[in-house]
Design a protein around this motif. Structure first.
Motif, PDB file in Angstrom:
ATOM      1  N   ASP A   1      32.901   7.409   2.139  1.00  0.00           N
ATOM      2  CA  ASP A   1      34.043   8.297   2.436  1.00  0.00           C
ATOM      3  C   ASP A   1      35.342   7.544   2.101  1.00  0.00           C
ATOM      4  O   ASP A   1      36.260   7.466   2.905  1.00  0.00           O
ATOM      5  CB  ASP A   1      34.012   8.669   3.920  1.00  0.00           C
TER       6      ASP A   1
ATOM      7  N   HIS B   1      38.383   7.484   0.918  1.00  0.00           N
ATOM      8  CA  HIS B   1      39.623   8.194   0.563  1.00  0.00           C
ATOM      9  C   HIS B   1      40.809   7.399   1.096  1.00  0.00           C
ATOM     10  O   HIS B   1      40.638   6.368   1.771  1.00  0.00           O
ATOM     11  CB  HIS B   1      39.592   9.626   1.095  1.00  0.00           C
TER      12      HIS B   1
ATOM     13  N   SER C   1      40.931   6.176   4.580  1.00  0.00           N
ATOM     14  CA  SER C   1      39.991   5.115   4.976  1.00  0.00           C
ATOM     15  C   SER C   1      40.480   3.749   4.510  1.00  0.00           C
ATOM     16  O   SER C   1      39.696   2.804   4.405  1.00  0.00           O
ATOM     17  CB  SER C   1      38.600   5.375   4.366  1.00  0.00           C
TER      18      SER C   1
ATOM     19  N   ASP D   1      36.398   2.462   8.417  1.00  0.00           N
ATOM     20  CA  ASP D   1      35.713   3.744   8.640  1.00  0.00           C
ATOM     21  C   ASP D   1      34.484   4.056   7.781  1.00  0.00           C
ATOM     22  O   ASP D   1      34.389   5.182   7.242  1.00  0.00           O
ATOM     23  CB  ASP D   1      36.745   4.862   8.352  1.00  0.00           C
TER      24      ASP D   1
ATOM     25  N   GLU E   1      31.572   5.161   8.379  1.00  0.00           N
ATOM     26  CA  GLU E   1      30.476   5.843   9.088  1.00  0.00           C
ATOM     27  C   GLU E   1      29.699   6.790   8.172  1.00  0.00           C
ATOM     28  O   GLU E   1      28.621   7.254   8.527  1.00  0.00           O
ATOM     29  CB  GLU E   1      30.994   6.597  10.313  1.00  0.00           C
TER      30      GLU E   1
HETATM   31 MG    MG Z   1      36.692   8.695   8.382  1.00  0.00          MG
END
Ligand code: MG
Ligand code: SR1
Length: 424
Positions: free
Chosen positions: A239, A241, A244, A256, A258
């Protein structure tokens, strides 16, 4: 193995009022913040789509406490989401720290039952997306991100890892099922039909209709989904982006993970580039005149720097750390055969995949559920639609013709061309 699966009732979400009493007995926290929770200041600052995030400040220092919620925060408890994603996030942070030391926040403590991670407080870092909206430059950003993507891609694959270790890890992370399912639907599929949670800006209808009526585009997106779901080349952030990434004007970190899963090497790079392009296309609403042109070109220079650093670092690791079962030295250099062409071919494939993933991310952030602030903060809805239309059509070009955009210069030229188009 994952304790929380068997004992969900012992989990309690934290509140700022109770956090001190619940965490002050943990040495990893008390040693960094101070022993007496009465001296702590606790602030809930989570503004993401999924979790609780607290800043905990005391006389000795400050930490971040991140706790998973059992549902999607953005939507509410009608969309349950397993707490065990924190278990995978913790494992991902540990591996990323090994593969790119200093690139991610240090983990101080992990509580599986409470789905919480206590980690380094980054200051004075800000979320990169905010800096991109505010027009702030970050020195060395592209080099940092390109190296991060290359190091995690290479060192998390069987180019580097022992096969048995990598396969064991693929098995471990395959337990993180619901999180990839979000990406599979929201990113790869929902943008291309009228899915329930979709929304888009008024005025975009003709562009959206054009995309959704293109079977070739949908087929390419599904082929990329097949790679994402079935190809376990390396451990992804999942993820990556601009929300993050946290930066000061000279330092950056990745947070981040996850959404970690094993997947294709071009995925993180592609998601990242998409978020720079969305920052690029939205700039016209955030600043004017000379500052606008200067900042837009700076964003494109970060894209170029990221790709260059990725290629250089990947090639360097290929020459110096190829210790896995793939493309073994025994098959090439030991026999007097160069493996440089093999590396270049692999980089070409990663690049083509990355451009496809990039296009899809550009679509989903304007058509599916979770939009981004770059566009969402634009108050003039006509302008917003005009800028989003450019973003959508460049995304389509990338998904459809990823293999024909072979160089970074071509990619940047494409962005400049789409940025001049009057589509609606
Ligand atoms: Mg996130
Ligand atoms: C329902 S979660 C929506 C989005 O938030 C996360 O940050 C991921 O990008 C996900 O797609």
């Amino acid at each position: 193995m994952i304790a929380i699966m068997d004992t969900p009732n012992q989990y309690q979400p934290l509140t700022p009022e109770e956090l001190g009493a619940r965490l002050s007995a943990i040495d990893a926290v008390a040693n960094r913040v101070g022993r007496d929770p009465a001296t702590w200041q606790v602030k809930e600052v989570g503004d993401g789509n999924l979790n609780l995030v607290f800043i905990v400040e005391g006389p000795e220092g400050t930490v971040i406490v991140k706790q998973a919620l059992p549902y999607v925060r953005l939507v509410g408890d009608s969309w349950p989401l397993p707490l065990y994603r924190a278990f995978f996030e913790n494992h991902a942070l540990v591996r990323q720290a090994e593969r790119d030391p200093g690139a991610v926040p240090e983990v101080y403590h992990f509580d599986e039952m409470q789905a919480l991670i206590v980690m380094e407080f980054l200051a004075p870092h800000k979320i990169l997306r905010r800096k991109l909206i505010d027009g702030e430059k970050v020195a060395g950003l592209g080099t940092f991100l390109g190296k991060f993507c290359a190091r995690t891609a290479f060192r998390g694959s069987e180019l580097s890892m022992k096969s048995a270790d990598k396969k064991k890890d693929v098995g471990l992370f395959s337990g993180n099922v619901e999180i990839p399912a979000i990406t599979e639907a929201l990113v790869f599929t929902d943008p291309y039909h009228e899915a329930e949670m979709n929304h888009h800006t008024d005025g975009l209808d003709p562009v959206v209709a054009e995309l959704r009526s293109n079977p070739e585009l949908k087929a390419k997106a599904q082929r990329l989904l097949m790679k994402f779901a079935s190809n376990t080349e390396t451990m992804l952030h999942g993820d990556l982006h601009s929300g993050s990434i946290m930066s000061t004007d000279t330092d950056s970190r990745v947070i981040d993970p996850e959404f970690v899963q094993y997947g294709p090497m071009g995925f993180d790079l592609g998601m990242l580039l998409a978020n720079f392009f969305m920052a690029y296309f939205s700039q016209e609403a955030h600043r004017h005149d000379a500052a606008l042109e200067d900042y837009r070109e700076w964003i494109l220079s970060v894209v170029a720097e990221t790709v260059k650093a990725f290629d250089e670092e990947f090639t360097h690791l290929w020459k110096t750390e190829r210790t896995g079962m793939l493309y073994p030295v025994a098959l090439f250099e030991s026999q007097g055969h160069h493996s440089g062409d093999a590396c270049a071919d692999l980089l070409d494939e990663i690049w083509a995949d990355a451009l496809g993933f990039c296009g899809i991310e550009m679509h989903r952030r304007t058509l599916s559920l979770a939009h981004n602030a770059d566009f969402e903060e634009i108050e003039d809805k006509d302008l917003k639609a005009r800028l989003e239309a450019r973003n959508l059509l460049m995304g389509a070009e990338l998904v459809l013709n990823a293999r024909t955009t072979t160089s970074i210069d071509e990619l940047l030229t494409l962005a400049r061309q789409f940025n001049k188009k009057d589509i609606i």
